[in-house]
Design a protein around this motif. Structure first.
Motif, PDB file in Angstrom:
ATOM      1  N   LEU A   6       0.682  -1.101  -0.032  1.00  0.00           N
ATOM      2  CA  LEU A   6       0.148  -0.050  -0.072  1.00  0.00           C
ATOM      3  C   LEU A   6       0.936   1.287   0.066  1.00  0.00           C
ATOM      4  N   THR A   7       0.633   2.213  -1.018  1.00  0.00           N
ATOM      5  CA  THR A   7       1.412   3.499  -1.095  1.00  0.00           C
ATOM      6  C   THR A   7       0.488   4.425  -0.200  1.00  0.00           C
ATOM      7  N   ARG A   8       1.094   5.525   0.178  1.00  0.00           N
ATOM      8  CA  ARG A   8       0.322   6.556   1.096  1.00  0.00           C
ATOM      9  C   ARG A   8      -0.950   6.790   0.453  1.00  0.00           C
ATOM     10  N   ALA A   9      -1.150   6.843  -0.869  1.00  0.00           N
ATOM     11  CA  ALA A   9      -2.348   7.180  -1.696  1.00  0.00           C
ATOM     12  C   ALA A   9      -3.384   6.155  -1.461  1.00  0.00           C
ATOM     13  N   ASN A  10      -2.868   4.822  -1.638  1.00  0.00           N
ATOM     14  CA  ASN A  10      -3.700   3.828  -1.685  1.00  0.00           C
ATOM     15  C   ASN A  10      -4.237   3.529  -0.003  1.00  0.00           C
ATOM     16  N   LYS A  11      -3.435   3.907   0.815  1.00  0.00           N
ATOM     17  CA  LYS A  11      -3.817   3.670   2.143  1.00  0.00           C
ATOM     18  C   LYS A  11      -4.943   4.788   2.565  1.00  0.00           C
ATOM     19  N   THR A  12      -4.810   5.770   2.069  1.00  0.00           N
ATOM     20  CA  THR A  12      -5.752   6.856   2.353  1.00  0.00           C
ATOM     21  C   THR A  12      -7.016   6.553   1.674  1.00  0.00           C
ATOM     22  N   ILE A  13      -6.990   6.179   0.320  1.00  0.00           N
ATOM     23  CA  ILE A  13      -8.196   5.816  -0.271  1.00  0.00           C
ATOM     24  C   ILE A  13      -9.170   4.597   0.266  1.00  0.00           C
ATOM     25  N   LEU A  14      -8.102   3.649   0.743  1.00  0.00           N
ATOM     26  CA  LEU A  14      -8.755   2.345   1.388  1.00  0.00           C
ATOM     27  C   LEU A  14      -9.544   2.886   3.013  1.00  0.00           C
ATOM     28  N   LEU A  15      -8.708   3.679   3.546  1.00  0.00           N
ATOM     29  CA  LEU A  15      -9.367   4.377   4.803  1.00  0.00           C
ATOM     30  C   LEU A  15     -10.730   5.103   4.490  1.00  0.00           C
ATOM     31  N   LYS A  16     -10.626   5.892   3.671  1.00  0.00           N
ATOM     32  CA  LYS A  16     -12.032   6.456   3.384  1.00  0.00           C
ATOM     33  C   LYS A  16     -13.204   5.593   2.969  1.00  0.00           C
ATOM     34  N   ALA A  17     -12.702   4.862   1.843  1.00  0.00           N
ATOM     35  CA  ALA A  17     -13.664   3.752   1.518  1.00  0.00           C
ATOM     36  C   ALA A  17     -14.261   2.717   2.648  1.00  0.00           C
ATOM     37  N   LEU A  18     -13.318   2.404   3.447  1.00  0.00           N
ATOM     38  CA  LEU A  18     -13.739   1.647   4.632  1.00  0.00           C
ATOM     39  C   LEU A  18     -14.341   2.390   5.539  1.00  0.00           C
ATOM     40  N   GLY A  19     -14.039   3.702   5.836  1.00  0.00           N
ATOM     41  CA  GLY A  19     -14.923   4.535   6.765  1.00  0.00           C
ATOM     42  C   GLY A  19     -16.397   4.799   6.398  1.00  0.00           C
ATOM     43  N   ASP A  20     -16.611   5.005   5.132  1.00  0.00           N
ATOM     44  CA  ASP A  20     -17.720   5.150   4.666  1.00  0.00           C
ATOM     45  C   ASP A  20     -18.862   4.203   4.760  1.00  0.00           C
ATOM     46  N   LYS A  71     -19.808   6.053  -5.991  1.00  0.00           N
ATOM     47  CA  LYS A  71     -20.139   7.234  -5.445  1.00  0.00           C
ATOM     48  C   LYS A  71     -19.538   8.647  -6.142  1.00  0.00           C
ATOM     49  N   LYS A  72     -18.158   8.383  -6.273  1.00  0.00           N
ATOM     50  CA  LYS A  72     -17.251   9.491  -7.148  1.00  0.00           C
ATOM     51  C   LYS A  72     -17.724   9.598  -8.584  1.00  0.00           C
ATOM     52  N   ILE A  73     -18.183   8.581  -9.003  1.00  0.00           N
ATOM     53  CA  ILE A  73     -18.413   8.769 -10.559  1.00  0.00           C
ATOM     54  C   ILE A  73     -19.935   9.317 -10.680  1.00  0.00           C
ATOM     55  N   GLN A  74     -21.045   9.125  -9.527  1.00  0.00           N
ATOM     56  CA  GLN A  74     -21.912   9.901  -9.362  1.00  0.00           C
ATOM     57  C   GLN A  74     -21.857  11.276  -9.246  1.00  0.00           C
ATOM     58  N   GLN A  75     -21.082  11.578  -8.563  1.00  0.00           N
ATOM     59  CA  GLN A  75     -20.810  13.023  -8.338  1.00  0.00           C
ATOM     60  C   GLN A  75     -19.820  13.677  -9.417  1.00  0.00           C
ATOM     61  N   THR A  82      -9.151   5.435  -6.919  1.00  0.00           N
ATOM     62  CA  THR A  82      -9.862   4.458  -6.507  1.00  0.00           C
ATOM     63  C   THR A  82      -9.572   3.344  -7.526  1.00  0.00           C
ATOM     64  N   ASP A  83      -9.577   3.457  -8.697  1.00  0.00           N
ATOM     65  CA  ASP A  83      -9.282   2.794  -9.751  1.00  0.00           C
ATOM     66  C   ASP A  83      -7.971   1.902  -9.385  1.00  0.00           C
ATOM     67  N   ASP A  84      -6.984   2.932  -8.982  1.00  0.00           N
ATOM     68  CA  ASP A  84      -5.563   2.045  -8.810  1.00  0.00           C
ATOM     69  C   ASP A  84      -5.746   1.038  -7.577  1.00  0.00           C
ATOM     70  N   MET A  85      -6.592   1.521  -6.410  1.00  0.00           N
ATOM     71  CA  MET A  85      -6.773   0.558  -5.256  1.00  0.00           C
ATOM     72  C   MET A  85      -7.633  -0.523  -5.695  1.00  0.00           C
ATOM     73  N   LEU A  86      -8.415  -0.617  -6.548  1.00  0.00           N
ATOM     74  CA  LEU A  86      -9.180  -1.466  -7.129  1.00  0.00           C
ATOM     75  C   LEU A  86      -8.213  -2.613  -7.768  1.00  0.00           C
ATOM     76  N   LEU A  87      -7.330  -2.307  -8.607  1.00  0.00           N
ATOM     77  CA  LEU A  87      -6.595  -2.947  -9.490  1.00  0.00           C
ATOM     78  C   LEU A  87      -5.671  -3.871  -8.376  1.00  0.00           C
TER      79      LEU A  87
END
Length: 90
Positions: A6-20, A71-75, A82-87
Motif C-alpha cells: 500500500l502506498t500512502r495514496a492507496n492507504k488513504t483511499i482504502l481508509l476513506k472507503a472503509l470509513g464510509d 459514489k465518485k462517478i455519480q458526483q 480508487t481505480d488504482d486501489m481496486l486493481l
C-alpha cells in the motif's frame, strides 16, 4: 492470503472507503465489527510496506472501494486513485 503493498495514496483511499462503508453498516445495524477491525489494521500499517490480507479482508476492502468509486462517478469526480486501489485488490 495475499500480500499487498500500500502506498500512502492507496492507504488513504482504502481508509476513506472503509470509513464510509463502516458508517453505512452501522446505520443499518449489520455486521460492522469486521470492517472496524480492518480499518484499525490498515491504519496501523506503514505506507510503502507489504502486508498480508485474508480473502475476507480483500473482499470487504474491494466492496468498500467499489462503493466509493461508484459514489465518485455519480458526483462527477475523478476515480484514478480508487481505480488504482481496486486493481491492487483484484
Amino acid at each position: 492470503m495475499r500480500k499487498i503493498k500500500l502506498t500512502r495514496a492507496n492507504k488513504t483511499i482504502l481508509l476513506k472507503a472503509l470509513g464510509d462503508y463502516y458508517y453505512l453498516q452501522r446505520a443499518v445495524n449489520t455486521d460492522w465489527r469486521e470492517t472496524r477491525y480492518l480499518i484499525l489494521k490498515v491504519d496501523s500499517l506503514s505506507a510503502g510496506k507489504k502486508t498480508v490480507f485474508t480473502r475476507e479482508e480483500i473482499h470487504l476492502a474491494r466492496t468498500a472501494v467499489n462503493q466509493l468509486r461508484n459514489k465518485k462517478i455519480q458526483q462527477g469526480q475523478y476515480t484514478d486513485a480508487t481505480d488504482d486501489m481496486l486493481l491492487k485488490l483484484i
